[in-house]
Enzyme design. Structure first.
Site, short mmCIF file in Angstrom:
data_model
loop_
_atom_site.label_atom_id
_atom_site.label_comp_id
_atom_site.label_asym_id
_atom_site.label_seq_id
_atom_site.Cartn_x
_atom_site.Cartn_y
_atom_site.Cartn_z
N GLU A 1 34.72 21.20 18.59
CA GLU A 1 35.35 20.19 17.74
C GLU A 1 35.33 20.58 16.27
OE1 GLU A 1 35.37 16.40 15.29
OE2 GLU A 1 33.86 17.98 15.46
N ASP B 1 29.06 21.16 19.79
CA ASP B 1 28.92 22.12 18.70
C ASP B 1 28.57 21.40 17.40
OD1 ASP B 1 31.59 20.99 18.77
OD2 ASP B 1 32.17 22.46 17.24
#
Length: 370
Positions: free
Chosen positions: A119, A67
């Site tokens: 994350e 991400d």
């Protein structure tokens, strides 16, 4: 470069894939890449992409995330540099990790790839990571971890944690013309802020990370200009150092504020609610094999220009993997002489750094599990 896999070609394609709102396409690209290289990946219920090679000990885990932060930044490649969102945080590190994973055939140990989906927000993947979901893996955790983030090929063995919470001071409403008939929660903020300011006065700095910090960031209190306020809330930002835990910090700060405010004032300190644990501080001893081998390999790959053992200056999922020996490592930088790079609209990574990072990781893994 591993036979059949080019980390730069992978990165070139990955940076063009938007993954700031939904990682599905990026994860599918990762799974397809692994499958094309003859690896059978597993995607768990938390969205982690897992794969493992070898069967012995030690068990080394390579981790990073797919991400990115919003908004997406368009891809551009020129003069040996790839620009775009995720170039260094963390698709550049992912490309290097993939090359090292695919190029290592463990003889003495086990090597696992664990790529997480979230994350940048709540780390839901890392919080749920269970390596025993993989065939033949008995333990839920590894013996050592390498976490891919932009470190300029330095080996980062420690990082501060980040906690957030709100101090709530409770008093009693009264008319402002008769202040003594009430309990002024806003006035009590003076003592509370003093406790915040002096909270670390008697605490020794960490040998690698330096002192912890505690910063008041938001204050809210009172509802009417002619009324003694019954409530006041102070939000604080904590950057912790080992061995402080989130629970220990909460208890210590609540006690310190209670001691610094008048007895009639109620004091409560609550950590901000979130679906996963806070990222706590971690520190790995510089003598651990994962540190020594990776630092030496990075120095060789860069002719001595990198491989310094130092702290990392941002929070990462590495804290979820400690106390196992854990390091943060990868191509790219958080900031350069012009300013922010990661999370900025000028995000980039140098192709040569990706290639050298892959070479250093492969070299170190050969010593650790080869």
């Amino acid at each position: 470069m591993t036979d059949g896999f080019d980390p730069v070609d992978f990165l070139d394609a990955a940076v063009r894939i938007e993954s700031h709102e939904d990682v599905t396409e990026m994860r599918e690209f990762l799974v397809e890449t692994l499958g094309s290289a003859g690896v059978d990946p597993h995607v768990d219920d938390a969205g982690n992409t897992l794969a493992t090679r070898g069967a012995g000990s030690p068990h080394v885990v390579l981790n990073t995330h797919v991400d990115t932060v919003s908004p997406h930044v368009d891809y551009r490649r020129e003069d040996g540099v790839i620009h775009g969102r995720g170039a260094c945080d963390a698709k550049g590190p992912l490309a290097a990790i993939l090359d090292a994973f695919l190029g290592t055939d463990p003889e003495a140990g086990r090597l696992t790839l664990a790529v997480t989906p979230d994350e940048e927000v709540y780390s839901t993947g890392a919080a749920a990571l269970d390596l025993s979901a993989l065939p033949g893996v008995e333990s839920s955790t590894g013996d050592a971890y390498v976490v891919g983030e932009p470190t300029g090929l330095d080996v980062c063995t420690a990082a501060k944690g980040r906690f957030e919470g709100t101090i709530t001071l409770s008093g009693t409403n009264a008319h402002a013309a008769e202040p003594e008939s009430g309990v002024n929660a806003v006035a009590a903020a003076e003592g509370a802020l003093s406790a915040v300011r002096t909270f670390d006065a008697d605490r020794d700095p960490h040998p690698s990370l330096g002192p912890a910090t505690l910063t008041p960031t938001v204050v809210e209190g009172g509802k009417a200009t002619n009324q003694v306020p019954a409530t006041c809330a102070i939000t604080v930002d904590r950057r912790s150092v080992p061995p402080e835990s989130a629970a220990g910090f909460r208890e210590s700060l609540e006690r310190a504020v209670d001691d610094a405010t008048p007895d009639p004032v109620g004091v409560a300190f609550d950590l901000t609610e979130r679906p996963t644990p806070f990222l706590e501080a971690f520190a790995t001893d510089a003598d651990e094999p994962v540190v020594r081998h990776l630092a030496d390999a990075a120095a060789r790959a860069t002719d001595g220009d990198a491989g310094t053992v130092r702290p990392f200056t941002a929070a990462t999922e590495a804290s979820y993997f400690s106390p196992a020996p854990t390091v943060v490592f990868g191509p790219g930088v958080l900031a350069d002489e012009r300013g922010p790079v990661a999370h900025a609209d000028r995000e980039y990574v140098r192709i040569a750094e990706v290639e050298r990072s892959a070479a250093a990781l492969g070299d170190a893994l050969a010593a650790l599990v080869g």
